[in-house]
Structure formats: C-alpha cells, structure tokens
Design an enzyme around this catalytic site. Structure first.
Site, short mmCIF file in Angstrom:
data_model
loop_
_atom_site.label_atom_id
_atom_site.label_comp_id
_atom_site.label_asym_id
_atom_site.label_seq_id
_atom_site.Cartn_x
_atom_site.Cartn_y
_atom_site.Cartn_z
N HIS A 177 36.72 31.98 35.75
CA HIS A 177 36.29 31.71 34.53
C HIS A 177 36.97 30.55 33.99
O HIS A 177 36.33 29.62 33.16
CB HIS A 177 36.94 32.84 33.78
CG HIS A 177 36.18 34.25 34.07
ND1 HIS A 177 37.27 35.36 34.32
CD2 HIS A 177 35.17 34.61 34.15
CE1 HIS A 177 36.52 36.53 34.38
NE2 HIS A 177 35.17 35.83 34.47
N SER B 139 36.57 39.44 38.73
CA SER B 139 37.71 40.30 38.24
C SER B 139 37.68 41.60 38.95
O SER B 139 38.90 42.14 39.04
CB SER B 139 37.13 40.46 36.91
OG SER B 139 37.38 39.73 35.78
#
Lengths: 155, 155, 155, 155, 155, 155
Positions: A19, A130
């Site tokens: 990210h 994640s």
C-alpha cells in the site's frame, strides 16, 4: 485545471509496504490523495477501525497532501461527496487484475464521471498482502519487513 | 435425434444480466433448458429460495422451453433424473475458467455421459456477478442495469 | 427446429488428439459438424493443405455427420455460406480462453447471428497442441500418442 | 552432501490423489519427506486432525522415507525445527501458481535458507482438490477415484 | 542413493540474472546441473552458439558441479544420454506456467522416468527475460543490471 | 506543480477504438499526452509510418493537448527527451497485464523517475487489438466498428 483528487479505498487490515509503495508513487500524479478505510459491519477485522486509521496516519503524518478517512457505503458515493474524480488502485498480479477489473467496471456503471487509475506494485513488494501480514503476525513471525517502517502492530 | 435438454445450475442469489444473456443465447442450441437453483443448508443466501425462484420465473415467463426448479445434491444426479445430457455454463474471465474446468472435470469423472457446454458472457455484462449485485443493493446503489429488466429485489 | 450445423475452424497442422476429443464430444450437440481447414497465403505450414485435409478425412471417414472442407477469408462468412449458426471451439487452458474470447467477440461483432460454443478439452489431452506435435515429429520423437489413432505423418 | 529433507505442508482435509501423486514423484528428489498437517484453531475442518493424520499414515505405511506429523505456527519454523531445507508444493493451475508464489516469497523473506520446490500435478489429477472431494462426499457421490486407493472416509 | 543430475535447457540468448538465480538456488537440490544450450537451425538468435556458451561458462567457471553443453533434438533424449533424471525450470509468472506445463507434460509422455522440477524466480528478477535483455541491448540501454555480473555482451 | 506530461507508446498498426478509449479517458489525468508511434526497422507493419501517424492526427485534430510523434530507441529515453514523467498504457486482459508488467518493470529499472500509469480498456472494446483489425481488413470484413469514427484504412 481544477485540483486532481484521488481516493485510495481499502480495508487496510493492516496497511502494508505494498500500500505504502502505491500511495508514495501516486503522489506525483494527483494533487491530493484520500486514503479511505472501509468499515463494514458484516466483515470481521483483526485490527479495529481506530487502530487501522491510526497506523496509516502515523505513516503519512509528514505528507500534507495525504489524508485518511473512514467510510462505508459505495466507494463512488464517497468519491462524489469528497469531490474526487479518481479512484487509485494497485495491481500486483493477474488475479488482482481480474478482481479489480470487475470492481472498476461496476464503479463506472454506477458513476461514469469517476475513473480508476492503476499503478503496478513494485516487484519486491508484490507478494505482500494484508492477509499475509496477519498470518505472520498471528504466528509470532517477524512482520517488520512487510509493513511501512515505524508500524508497530502491538502498540 | 432425441431431445437435447440442458441444465443451467447455480445459486442465482440473485439472477443477473449475465445469467440472462447466457440462457437467452443458449436457446438455439438446446430444445429445453432447466434452470436449476441450488439450495445448500450449509450456505447462507441474501435472498431465500422462494425469492430466487420467483425472480427467474418472472423473467422467463414467456419462454415455454425454459423451466425453473430447485435441487440439492450432485448436479450430475439431478441431470440424470431429468434426462438432461448437458450442463450449460457461462464463462466471463480466466478465473471463471479455472473454477469451471475443475467442476466440469469432476462431473465427467462422476458421470461420463453428461457433457458441459460453455458460452462466453457478452463483453458488456462480463463484470457482473451476483456478489456485485448484492454489494450494490446492500449499499443502496442503483442495481437495475445489472439485472434483467423487470427484476425488483425489494418486492 | 431446423438443423444445427457447427463449423470447427483451425489450421490442423496436423490434427491432434485434442481436436479429435472436442469433435467427438460435440457430435451429440450438433446435427452436422464441418471441419474447416484454413489456408492463408501469408502463413507457412509444416503439412500442406492436401495432407492436412487427408489426415482429417481419414480419421472421420466412418462418421457421416462430419465433413471436411478448406476455406479462406473470414470464418463468419464461411459459416453463413454453409448455413451454420454455430462455431465450435475447444478450450484447454486460460491462455486459450483469452485468445478465443477475443476471436469470439470479434466474430459476434461481425455477425450477431452466429454463436461460438466451447467444450473443454479432456484433461489428459489438454497439453497437446499442433505445435507440440510438430516439434516432437521434427526431432524424430514418437508422436503417435499425440494424434488420433491411424494418423501417419510420414505417408 | 548432507541429507535432503523436504516438508510437504497442507490441511489434507482429506488427502487426495493429487497430493499422493506429488509426494510419490518427489521421492527420487529428496532423502526424506515430512508430510506436515496444519491444525489451526481458527479454521473448521470436515475431518478432525486424528482422522487426517491416520488417512495419510495408512496410505504411506510402506514407505520408510515418508513421515507424517502435525504442526501449527509458521511453516518455516517447523522446517527449521526438523532440519528441512526444502518445502515441497504441487502446482495444478495458474490460480495455484499465484497463491503459491506469494506464500513462497513470504517464506523466503522469513527464512532465506529454505527453498520451495514445485512439481506439476499430473494432468489427470489436476482438477482434484480437497474441497471437491468434500463436496462429492457430502452429497453421497462416489469419491474413490479422487483419493489414494485404500482411503475410506467413513471409517 | 545414486547421483541426482539435472538438465537446465534453454536458448540463453543471452543468459540473464533470472537464469543465474534459478541455477544458483538449485545447487543444493542436485549433485550436478548441466546447462543445455539448444541450437535449432530453424531459429535465429542474436548471439551465436559459441558466444552463448562462452558467456555461461564464464559466469559459472568457479562451480565444478555445473557444466555447459550444447544440444539439439528432444530434451528428454539429451537427458537420457547424460544420465539425468531431472529437468530444471524456472517459473516467473502465470504465462510461463501454462507454457512450461505443456512442455513438461509432453516430456513426461515421451519419457516417464524424467521429472521436471520447478523453482520460482526471485521477485526482483521475475520481469527479466532474454528478449527484454536483447531489446535493451539493441537500443543501447544499460543492460548490466539484467545479466549476471561480469557478462559483457560486446566482447 | 509542474505540468504532467504522459507518453502513450505503441505501434498503432492501425489505431483502434481501444486506443482511442484509453487516450480520451486519460485526458483528465494529464496536462498533455504525446502519442508515440514506434518505428522499428526489424519489424514489418501493414501500414507504413506516415499512414499510422496520419490516422492518429486525423482522429485527435481537435484536441490541442494531444500530439503525435514517431520515435525509435528506448521509450524511457524518448520520455526524458520530451520532459514526460509518465508512460500511459491500457490494460485489456490478464495476458496484457503480464506483458505490460515486464515492460513497466524494465522501464523502472532503466529510469526510476518515470512512472507507468494504467487505465482499463472499456469492456465493450477490450477484445479489439490492432492485429484483429488487420485480420478483418485483410479479409474484406467491415472494420469500422473496431476503429475510431472517421478512420479510413483505404485512403
């Protein structure tokens, strides 16, 4: 030309180095990037909304052109409310691509004035998700190379 | 040559414009198409079985060669019971393809006399899935361009 | 209902066990299958048109519902000329799928009344392509398990 | 050169003919293979840990170079504890590949001295997964061609 | 247990950092690795066979367990002649995977006693191919980060 | 903030409706877009460089923020020479994605200050490629729905 504002939507459970890479590299394209952290009553998260927001705020505290907000509902409605014409997304691999394509085409169907812009995650971070960070963290592994520097999941 | 009967199995939670496209375009190939709505006690659906069946019946009420039934158990067993030699499936993208390939090869292993026939979902509907319709509906978005005309999810 | 005629187009340089598998399994779906062997002045083939046609004719000599013809030009024009409403294609893997999808969508754009129908190549033949047969043959390998029984590339 | 030990990790819920194929074909590469059956409190399984271990032990009871153990935690930590330098994995299709690539790159990040070695599942077993076996078993279908000979899921 | 010999076949036009990565990481698995440089009269190469061999020999001159040879004909025949039971291949992405799968299944069909073993190219080299090196070199770009250190394409 | 300039490189043999879609939708992101038509002595084209340039100039004659130029050599060198920080590319399908990923990562290796930005080709144009246009044109098919309005390949 008016200001170019992009929304970068996601769960960020937690924020990863992938990210961070996409957001940093998107800064030269847009005037402002809003990191939009979804909260969905029907989903369960490892980290609660406050923690997910705090980690991101900490990471980008020095960058005035990046802001962090939570949202629920349709992403295109959030964009409209914020005056954003762009959705920013990262692509890591072909499976991502198929998934993102369906979402982007649905968003365009719902609101033709919002465009989705894609950047490629850098090769050395493309394996990170994640879900992999959560898995390593849950088993007590060393997650620090998988998240932006300074991120402490235990705090 | 005996009658060509195809079963089009799925959850239809709810029926989409993509399903409608495949079924309509398969009509010239088969003499009869049975839309087989699976119900599985272990799965949770947004729309209950009656609603899922009613929406499909409404959409195809004018087409005598299409019928709608619910089933549980193995799809090949349902086909055999109905005298169907064919399973009809739509393909939207490579991820679909891998998934459908495994299912079709399992079905052939279980019953070699039943053949799976694939059509390509039209490009302009290929991003639509039941899961995307549910997501738009849940968030109060306008889902009407994603489902066959006349489908009202609120009724 | 009028006769269901399918065209199975290809280079067939040479016919493989994968082609044979698709054609055999498509016989219950269609009333007639025309194997359409393309010849394209701009392409170079290992086997000339006469040889490619003869190998296929030999393989299907006992099946009156299968015929073999050569063609050039657009496949949809050949279909129209033959009264065929269907194009038959085999799918082996996701790369095939992407390629076939583009061709099928172009064909639909050119002639909306012709539908492409796909079958999955059986798992045990899915690795076979004409290019692999040519490669094995060129290096003197034993190609017989890769082609329909009775096919002799040296004759 | 010291002994080459490989860990083959998985849920094995239950063991399939695809797993059996990979393990059998890996025997010439390694001196010893440890089948490592994961147990994860957060996941739900159709077969409990004892049953999953017992089925595998039964299948490989004649092969002294194969052992079966349960583990939890990070796979690389289990490898280190067992003195294994290799993780063995099977690849069936491109979706597998993407998933396995992310896992393998995470493992290398966590422990650079452990290498993941891949074999291709034989074409005729590539459609088989534990999830498909469970689905056929749950619906009372004949699962025997999907699992190693001698595996009895009802016992 | 007898010696484990692997053949690593390719065109190596020229050798890349990706090839080097795979070969280096395969050394702990095998006792000996033979880099097999194909020469095919029907193909055109940017670097001739002598140059392609010399570059590889230079790179691995300090590693007695690696040898370099040219070959033509079927790879499985070359393996047999060398007493190699294994073919070593690197996988970079899903497109590689599909291609390699077809080749590996053909090789198994031709000779069931030879197994293909796959390693994943390290993420940071996965974009590199000989074709990209040739393209950069042809246009006068700096190719040194794309090839093993010490490789000089101009010499 | 300084001007955002993007280069959209390609062969454009000929320009398609897919190219047109990407360029039009990229206009709100960038201040200026340079369509860069590659000419490579080693490649053969159906339409010569002058024709390829003229078709594009005609299509975008009313848009002052778009210019058209030919180039050879590395794309990143052309960008640098033009003061462009961005390369613009369209993505149609997963095969495109893999190919574009390798090119983008090579470009980043060669010049880290140039970022590649991707947009998704609209679903209804995603099957169109220059090679499909050439194929339809060569066989006398109606290519007009595949190219921007006003493009006449015969002129």
């Amino acid at each position: 030309m008016s200001s170019r504002i992009a929304v970068f939507p996601g769960s960020f459970d937690p924020i990863t180095k992938g990210h961070f890479d996409i957001i940093s590299r998107a800064l030269p394209i847009f005037d402002k990037i809003i990191i939009a952290v979804g909260h969905n009553a029907a989903k369960s998260y490892m980290f609660d909304l406050e923690k997910r927001l705090a980690l991101i705020q900490h990471v980008f505290s020095d960058e005035p052109r990046i802001s962090v907000e939570s949202y629920h509902g349709l992403t295109v409605d959030f964009c409209e409310q914020k005056g954003a014409q762009f959705i920013l997304r990262g692509l890591r691999n072909p499976a991502d691509f198929e998934f993102e394509k369906a979402i982007a085409q649905t968003n365009r169907q719902l609101n033709t004035s919002i465009e989705t812009v894609f950047l490629l995650t850098a090769a050395r971070y493309a394996y990170i998700s994640s879900s992999i960070v959560r898995d390593v963290y849950r088993h007590g592994g060393d997650y620090r190379d998988l998240v932006p520097s300074g991120v402490d999941l235990d705090k």
